[in-house]
Design a protein around this motif. Structure first.
Motif, PDB file in Angstrom:
ATOM      1  N   GLY A 141       0.498  -1.133  -0.010  1.00  0.00           N
ATOM      2  CA  GLY A 141       0.254   0.125  -0.173  1.00  0.00           C
ATOM      3  C   GLY A 141       0.654   1.238  -0.045  1.00  0.00           C
ATOM      4  O   GLY A 141       0.861   2.737  -0.641  1.00  0.00           O
ATOM      5  N   LEU A 142       1.750   1.647   0.862  1.00  0.00           N
ATOM      6  CA  LEU A 142       2.541   2.575   0.781  1.00  0.00           C
ATOM      7  C   LEU A 142       3.535   2.473  -0.458  1.00  0.00           C
ATOM      8  O   LEU A 142       3.676   3.770  -1.229  1.00  0.00           O
ATOM      9  N   LEU A 143       3.561   1.289  -1.390  1.00  0.00           N
ATOM     10  CA  LEU A 143       4.337   1.596  -2.797  1.00  0.00           C
ATOM     11  C   LEU A 143       3.823   2.360  -3.304  1.00  0.00           C
ATOM     12  O   LEU A 143       4.260   2.719  -4.832  1.00  0.00           O
ATOM     13  N   VAL A 144       2.354   1.627  -3.646  1.00  0.00           N
ATOM     14  CA  VAL A 144       1.686   2.571  -5.141  1.00  0.00           C
ATOM     15  C   VAL A 144       1.273   3.694  -4.640  1.00  0.00           C
ATOM     16  O   VAL A 144       1.123   4.413  -6.021  1.00  0.00           O
ATOM     17  N   ALA A 145       0.831   3.732  -3.086  1.00  0.00           N
ATOM     18  CA  ALA A 145       1.153   5.265  -2.835  1.00  0.00           C
ATOM     19  C   ALA A 145       2.000   6.259  -3.441  1.00  0.00           C
ATOM     20  O   ALA A 145       1.849   7.743  -3.787  1.00  0.00           O
ATOM     21  N   ARG A 146       3.476   5.498  -3.261  1.00  0.00           N
ATOM     22  CA  ARG A 146       4.599   6.665  -4.135  1.00  0.00           C
ATOM     23  C   ARG A 146       4.489   6.465  -5.023  1.00  0.00           C
ATOM     24  O   ARG A 146       5.625   7.638  -5.431  1.00  0.00           O
ATOM     25  N   MET A 147       3.665   6.112  -6.132  1.00  0.00           N
ATOM     26  CA  MET A 147       4.465   5.817  -7.251  1.00  0.00           C
ATOM     27  C   MET A 147       3.180   7.597  -7.556  1.00  0.00           C
ATOM     28  O   MET A 147       2.926   7.662  -8.339  1.00  0.00           O
ATOM     29  N   ILE A 167      -4.457  -0.431   0.554  1.00  0.00           N
ATOM     30  CA  ILE A 167      -4.902  -1.263   1.637  1.00  0.00           C
ATOM     31  C   ILE A 167      -4.608  -1.581   2.742  1.00  0.00           C
ATOM     32  O   ILE A 167      -3.232  -2.161   2.274  1.00  0.00           O
ATOM     33  N   SER A 168      -4.875  -1.290   3.735  1.00  0.00           N
ATOM     34  CA  SER A 168      -4.553  -1.473   5.221  1.00  0.00           C
ATOM     35  C   SER A 168      -2.553  -0.844   5.232  1.00  0.00           C
ATOM     36  O   SER A 168      -1.701  -1.409   5.344  1.00  0.00           O
ATOM     37  N   PRO A 169      -2.118   0.486   4.277  1.00  0.00           N
ATOM     38  CA  PRO A 169      -1.214   0.191   3.764  1.00  0.00           C
ATOM     39  C   PRO A 169      -0.329   0.991   5.256  1.00  0.00           C
ATOM     40  O   PRO A 169      -0.915   1.641   6.264  1.00  0.00           O
ATOM     41  N   VAL A 170       1.008   1.083   5.149  1.00  0.00           N
ATOM     42  CA  VAL A 170       1.646   1.956   5.890  1.00  0.00           C
ATOM     43  C   VAL A 170       1.979   3.042   5.034  1.00  0.00           C
ATOM     44  O   VAL A 170       2.256   3.062   4.129  1.00  0.00           O
ATOM     45  N   SER A 171       1.233   4.289   6.287  1.00  0.00           N
ATOM     46  CA  SER A 171       1.936   5.435   5.186  1.00  0.00           C
ATOM     47  C   SER A 171       2.915   6.445   6.023  1.00  0.00           C
ATOM     48  O   SER A 171       3.159   7.089   5.238  1.00  0.00           O
ATOM     49  N   ASP A 172       3.333   5.279   7.052  1.00  0.00           N
ATOM     50  CA  ASP A 172       3.877   7.380   7.208  1.00  0.00           C
ATOM     51  C   ASP A 172       5.291   5.850   8.830  1.00  0.00           C
ATOM     52  O   ASP A 172       5.366   5.028   9.519  1.00  0.00           O
ATOM     53  N   PRO A 201       2.602  15.701  -0.924  1.00  0.00           N
ATOM     54  CA  PRO A 201       1.330  16.197  -1.231  1.00  0.00           C
ATOM     55  C   PRO A 201       0.700  15.305  -1.732  1.00  0.00           C
ATOM     56  O   PRO A 201       1.144  14.259  -2.567  1.00  0.00           O
ATOM     57  N   ALA A 202      -0.898  15.460  -2.105  1.00  0.00           N
ATOM     58  CA  ALA A 202      -1.932  13.787  -3.141  1.00  0.00           C
ATOM     59  C   ALA A 202      -1.703  13.969  -3.717  1.00  0.00           C
ATOM     60  O   ALA A 202      -1.829  15.529  -5.012  1.00  0.00           O
ATOM     61  N   PRO A 203      -1.563  12.976  -5.009  1.00  0.00           N
ATOM     62  CA  PRO A 203      -1.306  13.383  -6.084  1.00  0.00           C
ATOM     63  C   PRO A 203      -3.078  13.516  -6.673  1.00  0.00           C
ATOM     64  O   PRO A 203      -3.977  13.578  -6.122  1.00  0.00           O
ATOM     65  N   ASP A 204      -2.473  14.277  -7.979  1.00  0.00           N
ATOM     66  CA  ASP A 204      -3.793  14.629  -8.033  1.00  0.00           C
ATOM     67  C   ASP A 204      -4.785  13.224  -9.544  1.00  0.00           C
ATOM     68  O   ASP A 204      -4.970  13.680 -10.799  1.00  0.00           O
ATOM     69  N   VAL A 205      -5.259  12.247  -8.745  1.00  0.00           N
ATOM     70  CA  VAL A 205      -5.830  10.971  -8.802  1.00  0.00           C
ATOM     71  C   VAL A 205      -6.094  10.928  -8.371  1.00  0.00           C
ATOM     72  O   VAL A 205      -6.238  11.331  -6.718  1.00  0.00           O
ATOM     73  N   PRO A 206      -7.911  10.074  -8.101  1.00  0.00           N
ATOM     74  CA  PRO A 206      -8.896   9.475  -7.154  1.00  0.00           C
ATOM     75  C   PRO A 206      -8.034   8.610  -6.667  1.00  0.00           C
ATOM     76  O   PRO A 206      -7.204   7.923  -7.331  1.00  0.00           O
ATOM     77  N   VAL A 207      -7.843   8.835  -5.370  1.00  0.00           N
ATOM     78  CA  VAL A 207      -7.490   7.536  -4.212  1.00  0.00           C
ATOM     79  C   VAL A 207      -8.509   7.302  -3.573  1.00  0.00           C
ATOM     80  O   VAL A 207      -8.787   7.923  -2.366  1.00  0.00           O
ATOM     81  N   THR A 208      -8.213   6.368  -2.892  1.00  0.00           N
ATOM     82  CA  THR A 208      -9.243   5.424  -2.082  1.00  0.00           C
ATOM     83  C   THR A 208      -8.576   4.832  -1.126  1.00  0.00           C
ATOM     84  O   THR A 208      -7.796   3.637  -1.467  1.00  0.00           O
ATOM     85  N   ILE A 209      -8.617   4.779   0.441  1.00  0.00           N
ATOM     86  CA  ILE A 209      -8.184   4.090   0.737  1.00  0.00           C
ATOM     87  C   ILE A 209      -8.405   3.114   1.965  1.00  0.00           C
ATOM     88  O   ILE A 209      -9.286   3.315   2.465  1.00  0.00           O
ATOM     89  N   ARG A 210      -8.774   1.883   2.426  1.00  0.00           N
ATOM     90  CA  ARG A 210      -9.042   1.093   2.404  1.00  0.00           C
ATOM     91  C   ARG A 210      -8.537   0.181   3.410  1.00  0.00           C
ATOM     92  O   ARG A 210      -7.415   0.195   3.530  1.00  0.00           O
ATOM     93  N   ALA A 223      -3.478   3.942   8.272  1.00  0.00           N
ATOM     94  CA  ALA A 223      -5.116   4.334   6.989  1.00  0.00           C
ATOM     95  C   ALA A 223      -5.731   5.767   6.881  1.00  0.00           C
ATOM     96  O   ALA A 223      -6.092   6.354   5.987  1.00  0.00           O
ATOM     97  N   ARG A 224      -6.179   6.067   8.631  1.00  0.00           N
ATOM     98  CA  ARG A 224      -6.559   6.725   8.397  1.00  0.00           C
ATOM     99  C   ARG A 224      -5.757   8.545   8.012  1.00  0.00           C
ATOM    100  O   ARG A 224      -6.113   9.958   7.715  1.00  0.00           O
ATOM    101  N   TRP A 225      -4.766   8.400   9.030  1.00  0.00           N
ATOM    102  CA  TRP A 225      -3.420   8.763   9.214  1.00  0.00           C
ATOM    103  C   TRP A 225      -3.418  10.181   7.427  1.00  0.00           C
ATOM    104  O   TRP A 225      -3.244  11.188   6.726  1.00  0.00           O
ATOM    105  N   LEU A 226      -3.453   9.302   5.782  1.00  0.00           N
ATOM    106  CA  LEU A 226      -3.420   8.865   5.440  1.00  0.00           C
ATOM    107  C   LEU A 226      -4.326   9.674   4.226  1.00  0.00           C
ATOM    108  O   LEU A 226      -4.307  10.419   3.362  1.00  0.00           O
ATOM    109  N   ALA A 227      -5.010   9.026   5.156  1.00  0.00           N
ATOM    110  CA  ALA A 227      -6.450   9.325   4.150  1.00  0.00           C
ATOM    111  C   ALA A 227      -6.787  10.466   4.393  1.00  0.00           C
ATOM    112  O   ALA A 227      -7.318  11.738   3.669  1.00  0.00           O
ATOM    113  N   GLU A 228      -6.578  11.545   5.070  1.00  0.00           N
ATOM    114  CA  GLU A 228      -6.779  12.597   6.352  1.00  0.00           C
ATOM    115  C   GLU A 228      -5.163  13.800   5.364  1.00  0.00           C
ATOM    116  O   GLU A 228      -5.907  14.558   5.092  1.00  0.00           O
ATOM    117  N   ALA A 229      -4.535  13.186   5.097  1.00  0.00           N
ATOM    118  CA  ALA A 229      -3.375  14.672   4.468  1.00  0.00           C
ATOM    119  C   ALA A 229      -3.649  14.405   3.406  1.00  0.00           C
ATOM    120  O   ALA A 229      -3.179  15.906   2.540  1.00  0.00           O
TER     121      ALA A 229
END
Length: 266
Positions: A141-147, A167-172, A201-210, A223-229
């Motif tokens: 989840g972290l790796l795809v978020a980094r993309m 899905i269930s990412p480590v975001s920090d 910064p948030a990417p300019d594409v739709p993102v869903t955290i699950r 998950a909440r930290w990334l969704a909020e950020a």
């Protein structure tokens, strides 16, 4: 707080030890099924090491686009061969699915794994036309978020990304520096910050955290930290834990597969 315990999933999931063998068996069966019809292209190299390769699973018709699934395992374990069957839902919906593996810590650092996944995305994108959706579980989840972070992918590939679904990412990563895992992860203060999507910064594409509602509090927080950020959609699935939260990927009619594919931009 004992952070080793906070980030330990297996002791808190009944029957957790049986999951890897069950995944491996289901994955092998799925690869065999698609190989019989010529729709499993295996061991496609994207890098120079044995692990830097991906498997590509194709629908019966011309693909509508490309889904890339990145597995987890705390950057320390697993291989693409455990996860093939999770391509089933998107493939049944007419999408090609690429599942890469990558080198593991401590042989490489997380920053290098991020670069490897970017290369995997680029090579897979050269094989399949159309929009691209990225989905990853836990460390994946972290790796795809980094993309989605600026500069990770060249513009011709980045412009094709239609949805990112961690899905269930480590975001920090910063808390993981205070776990025993860091003996192998070798995260420095600077690397932990640079590789944490929540600090970009948030990417300019739709993102869903699950995330599963029965997950460890640390993963609910991540998950909440990334969704909020990022101001992203945030889905907490009641009753699911860290291991079964990805199971709906196998069902083409599941809400997970529908969510993954539905917001894709043209």
């Amino acid at each position: 707080m004992d952070l080793d315990d906070a980030y330990a999933n297996m002791p808190y999931i009944p029957g957790a030890a049986a999951y890897p063998d069950r995944w491996a068996a289901a994955a092998a069966a799925y690869r065999g099924e698609l190989a019989e019809t010529g729709r499993a292209w295996l061991d496609i190299a994207y890098g120079e090491t044995a692990r830097t390769a991906f498997d590509l699973f194709l629908p019966e018709e011309t693909p509508k686009g490309l889904c890339i699934f990145v597995h987890g395992g705390y950057w320390l374990k697993f291989h693409r061969s455990f996860w093939s069957h999770f391509a089933a839902g998107p493939v049944a919906r007419g999408w090609a699915v690429a599942i890469p593996s990558y080198d593991l810590c401590p042989d490489v650092r997380i920053a290098e794994i991020t670069r490897q996944i970017a290369q995997a995305v680029c090579v897979a994108a050269g094989r399949v036309r159309g929009p691209i959706v990225l989905i990853g579980h836990s460390a994946g989840g972290l790796l795809v978020a980094r993309m989605g972070n600026a500069g990770m992918l060249p513009a011709p590939v980045a412009d094709r990304i239609g949805h990112i679904l961690p899905i269930s990412p480590v975001s920090d990563l910063r808390p993981l520096r205070r776990t025993s895992m860091n003996a192998e992860l070798r995260l420095s203060k600077d690397e932990a910050a640079a590789e944490s999507p929540v600090l970009h910064p948030a990417p300019d594409v739709p993102v869903t955290i699950r995330v599963g509602g029965n997950e460890r509090p640390a993963f609910l927080d991540q998950a909440r930290w990334l969704a909020e950020a990022w101001g992203a959609a945030h889905v907490v699935v009641p009753g699911q834990h860290h291991l079964n939260v990805i199971e709906p990927l196998r069902d083409p009619q599941s809400d997970l597969v529908e969510t993954l594919l539905s917001p894709v931009r043209a």
